[in-house]
Write a protein that holds these residues in place. Structure first.
Motif, PDB file in Angstrom:
ATOM      1  N   ASN A  23       0.846  -1.192   0.000  1.00  0.00           N
ATOM      2  CA  ASN A  23       0.000   0.000   0.000  1.00  0.00           C
ATOM      3  C   ASN A  23       0.886   1.247   0.000  1.00  0.00           C
ATOM      4  O   ASN A  23       1.729   1.412   0.869  1.00  0.00           O
ATOM      5  CB  ASN A  23      -0.915  -0.011   1.230  1.00  0.00           C
ATOM      6  CG  ASN A  23      -1.941   1.092   1.181  1.00  0.00           C
ATOM      7  OD1 ASN A  23      -2.206   1.667   0.139  1.00  0.00           O
ATOM      8  ND2 ASN A  23      -2.523   1.382   2.331  1.00  0.00           N
ATOM      9  N   PRO A  24       0.718   2.137  -0.995  1.00  0.00           N
ATOM     10  CA  PRO A  24       1.580   3.326  -1.070  1.00  0.00           C
ATOM     11  C   PRO A  24       1.425   4.237   0.151  1.00  0.00           C
ATOM     12  O   PRO A  24       0.324   4.446   0.651  1.00  0.00           O
ATOM     13  CB  PRO A  24       1.096   4.044  -2.327  1.00  0.00           C
ATOM     14  CG  PRO A  24       0.361   3.024  -3.116  1.00  0.00           C
ATOM     15  CD  PRO A  24      -0.202   2.067  -2.123  1.00  0.00           C
ATOM     16  N   SER A  25       2.538   4.798   0.589  1.00  0.00           N
ATOM     17  CA  SER A  25       2.539   5.705   1.740  1.00  0.00           C
ATOM     18  C   SER A  25       2.055   7.090   1.323  1.00  0.00           C
ATOM     19  O   SER A  25       1.927   7.402   0.131  1.00  0.00           O
ATOM     20  CB  SER A  25       3.955   5.819   2.291  1.00  0.00           C
ATOM     21  OG  SER A  25       4.784   6.471   1.342  1.00  0.00           O
ATOM     22  N   ALA A  26       1.833   7.935   2.310  1.00  0.00           N
ATOM     23  CA  ALA A  26       1.428   9.318   2.045  1.00  0.00           C
ATOM     24  C   ALA A  26       2.498  10.033   1.232  1.00  0.00           C
ATOM     25  O   ALA A  26       2.186  10.771   0.286  1.00  0.00           O
ATOM     26  CB  ALA A  26       1.173  10.048   3.357  1.00  0.00           C
ATOM     27  N   GLU A  27       3.766   9.811   1.563  1.00  0.00           N
ATOM     28  CA  GLU A  27       4.847  10.482   0.838  1.00  0.00           C
ATOM     29  C   GLU A  27       4.918  10.005  -0.612  1.00  0.00           C
ATOM     30  O   GLU A  27       5.215  10.780  -1.509  1.00  0.00           O
ATOM     31  CB  GLU A  27       6.187  10.271   1.532  1.00  0.00           C
ATOM     32  CG  GLU A  27       7.297  11.073   0.916  1.00  0.00           C
ATOM     33  CD  GLU A  27       6.981  12.561   0.710  1.00  0.00           C
ATOM     34  OE1 GLU A  27       7.312  13.100  -0.364  1.00  0.00           O
ATOM     35  OE2 GLU A  27       6.385  13.191   1.613  1.00  0.00           O
ATOM     36  N   ARG A  28       4.625   8.746  -0.847  1.00  0.00           N
ATOM     37  CA  ARG A  28       4.621   8.226  -2.227  1.00  0.00           C
ATOM     38  C   ARG A  28       3.525   8.899  -3.039  1.00  0.00           C
ATOM     39  O   ARG A  28       3.725   9.264  -4.194  1.00  0.00           O
ATOM     40  CB  ARG A  28       4.424   6.706  -2.201  1.00  0.00           C
ATOM     41  CG  ARG A  28       4.304   6.071  -3.551  1.00  0.00           C
ATOM     42  CD  ARG A  28       5.674   5.921  -4.198  1.00  0.00           C
ATOM     43  NE  ARG A  28       5.531   5.196  -5.445  1.00  0.00           N
ATOM     44  CZ  ARG A  28       5.542   5.787  -6.642  1.00  0.00           C
ATOM     45  NH1 ARG A  28       5.766   7.070  -6.759  1.00  0.00           N
ATOM     46  NH2 ARG A  28       5.368   5.084  -7.733  1.00  0.00           N
ATOM     47  N   HIS A  29       2.353   9.095  -2.452  1.00  0.00           N
ATOM     48  CA  HIS A  29       1.271   9.817  -3.124  1.00  0.00           C
ATOM     49  C   HIS A  29       1.707  11.248  -3.426  1.00  0.00           C
ATOM     50  O   HIS A  29       1.526  11.730  -4.550  1.00  0.00           O
ATOM     51  CB  HIS A  29       0.010   9.851  -2.248  1.00  0.00           C
ATOM     52  CG  HIS A  29      -0.839   8.631  -2.342  1.00  0.00           C
ATOM     53  ND1 HIS A  29      -1.830   8.477  -3.272  1.00  0.00           N
ATOM     54  CD2 HIS A  29      -0.851   7.487  -1.611  1.00  0.00           C
ATOM     55  CE1 HIS A  29      -2.431   7.310  -3.116  1.00  0.00           C
ATOM     56  NE2 HIS A  29      -1.849   6.688  -2.099  1.00  0.00           N
ATOM     57  N   ARG A  30       2.276  11.919  -2.447  1.00  0.00           N
ATOM     58  CA  ARG A  30       2.659  13.318  -2.629  1.00  0.00           C
ATOM     59  C   ARG A  30       3.751  13.481  -3.682  1.00  0.00           C
ATOM     60  O   ARG A  30       3.722  14.424  -4.479  1.00  0.00           O
ATOM     61  CB  ARG A  30       3.065  13.910  -1.287  1.00  0.00           C
ATOM     62  CG  ARG A  30       1.850  14.044  -0.371  1.00  0.00           C
ATOM     63  CD  ARG A  30       2.154  14.669   0.967  1.00  0.00           C
ATOM     64  NE  ARG A  30       0.896  14.788   1.703  1.00  0.00           N
ATOM     65  CZ  ARG A  30       0.631  14.133   2.821  1.00  0.00           C
ATOM     66  NH1 ARG A  30       1.544  13.352   3.368  1.00  0.00           N
ATOM     67  NH2 ARG A  30      -0.535  14.279   3.407  1.00  0.00           N
ATOM     68  N   TYR A  59      -4.143  12.305   3.314  1.00  0.00           N
ATOM     69  CA  TYR A  59      -3.941  10.889   2.987  1.00  0.00           C
ATOM     70  C   TYR A  59      -4.959  10.035   3.730  1.00  0.00           C
ATOM     71  O   TYR A  59      -5.218  10.240   4.910  1.00  0.00           O
ATOM     72  CB  TYR A  59      -2.522  10.490   3.394  1.00  0.00           C
ATOM     73  CG  TYR A  59      -2.188   9.038   3.234  1.00  0.00           C
ATOM     74  CD1 TYR A  59      -1.911   8.503   1.985  1.00  0.00           C
ATOM     75  CD2 TYR A  59      -2.119   8.195   4.336  1.00  0.00           C
ATOM     76  CE1 TYR A  59      -1.576   7.168   1.841  1.00  0.00           C
ATOM     77  CE2 TYR A  59      -1.786   6.864   4.198  1.00  0.00           C
ATOM     78  CZ  TYR A  59      -1.516   6.356   2.946  1.00  0.00           C
ATOM     79  OH  TYR A  59      -1.178   5.029   2.809  1.00  0.00           O
ATOM     80  N   SER A  61      -5.908   5.852   4.215  1.00  0.00           N
ATOM     81  CA  SER A  61      -5.528   4.469   3.959  1.00  0.00           C
ATOM     82  C   SER A  61      -6.710   3.555   4.232  1.00  0.00           C
ATOM     83  O   SER A  61      -7.391   3.692   5.252  1.00  0.00           O
ATOM     84  CB  SER A  61      -4.353   4.058   4.833  1.00  0.00           C
ATOM     85  OG  SER A  61      -4.035   2.698   4.616  1.00  0.00           O
ATOM     86  N   SER A  66      -5.133   3.088  -0.912  1.00  0.00           N
ATOM     87  CA  SER A  66      -5.112   4.405  -0.277  1.00  0.00           C
ATOM     88  C   SER A  66      -5.463   5.471  -1.311  1.00  0.00           C
ATOM     89  O   SER A  66      -5.439   5.225  -2.519  1.00  0.00           O
ATOM     90  CB  SER A  66      -3.728   4.679   0.317  1.00  0.00           C
ATOM     91  OG  SER A  66      -2.721   4.499  -0.652  1.00  0.00           O
ATOM     92  N   THR A  68      -5.712  10.157  -1.732  1.00  0.00           N
ATOM     93  CA  THR A  68      -5.545  11.482  -1.141  1.00  0.00           C
ATOM     94  C   THR A  68      -6.664  12.382  -1.649  1.00  0.00           C
ATOM     95  O   THR A  68      -7.176  12.186  -2.751  1.00  0.00           O
ATOM     96  CB  THR A  68      -4.185  12.122  -1.503  1.00  0.00           C
ATOM     97  OG1 THR A  68      -4.071  12.241  -2.916  1.00  0.00           O
ATOM     98  CG2 THR A  68      -3.027  11.310  -0.966  1.00  0.00           C
TER      99      THR A  68
END
Length: 95
Positions: A23-30, A59, A61, A66, A68
């Motif tokens: 599952n991609p992290s918040a930083e990966r989305h940003r 973000y 999850s 996930s 945003t």
């Protein structure tokens, strides 16, 4: 038949475990939001609009996936390590 059910259960458990782990992290989305905004509009990228959008995004999850949001609008979705940034709605250039 019970052997097929066991194999199916093991495969389903493995796919679910992989979804949680990837599952991609918040930083990966940003990071993906910044990159896609700069790619779609070099001027917006130069002005830092992608960074601003990424900074203001929230973000969420779901465990196996996930997403945003910015102002109740979904900006990106992600699962299995992949993040997809959604196109802005037509006529919504002011946001």
């Amino acid at each position: 038949m019970p052997k097929a059910a066991t194999v199916s259960a093991i495969v389903a458990a493995a796919v679910t475990a992989a979804a949680f782990a990837l599952n991609p992290s918040a930083e990966r989305h940003r990071a993906e939001i910044r990159a896609v905004v700069a790619e779609r509009s070099p001027l917006a990228g130069a002005l830092g609009l992608g960074a601003l959008t990424a900074f203001t995004s929230t973000y969420h999850s779901l465990g196996v996936a996930s997403y945003t949001t910015v102002d109740d609008r979904t900006v990106s979705v992600g699962a299995f390590g992949i993040v997809y940034v959604l196109e802005p709605p037509r006529g919504d250039h002011a946001r």
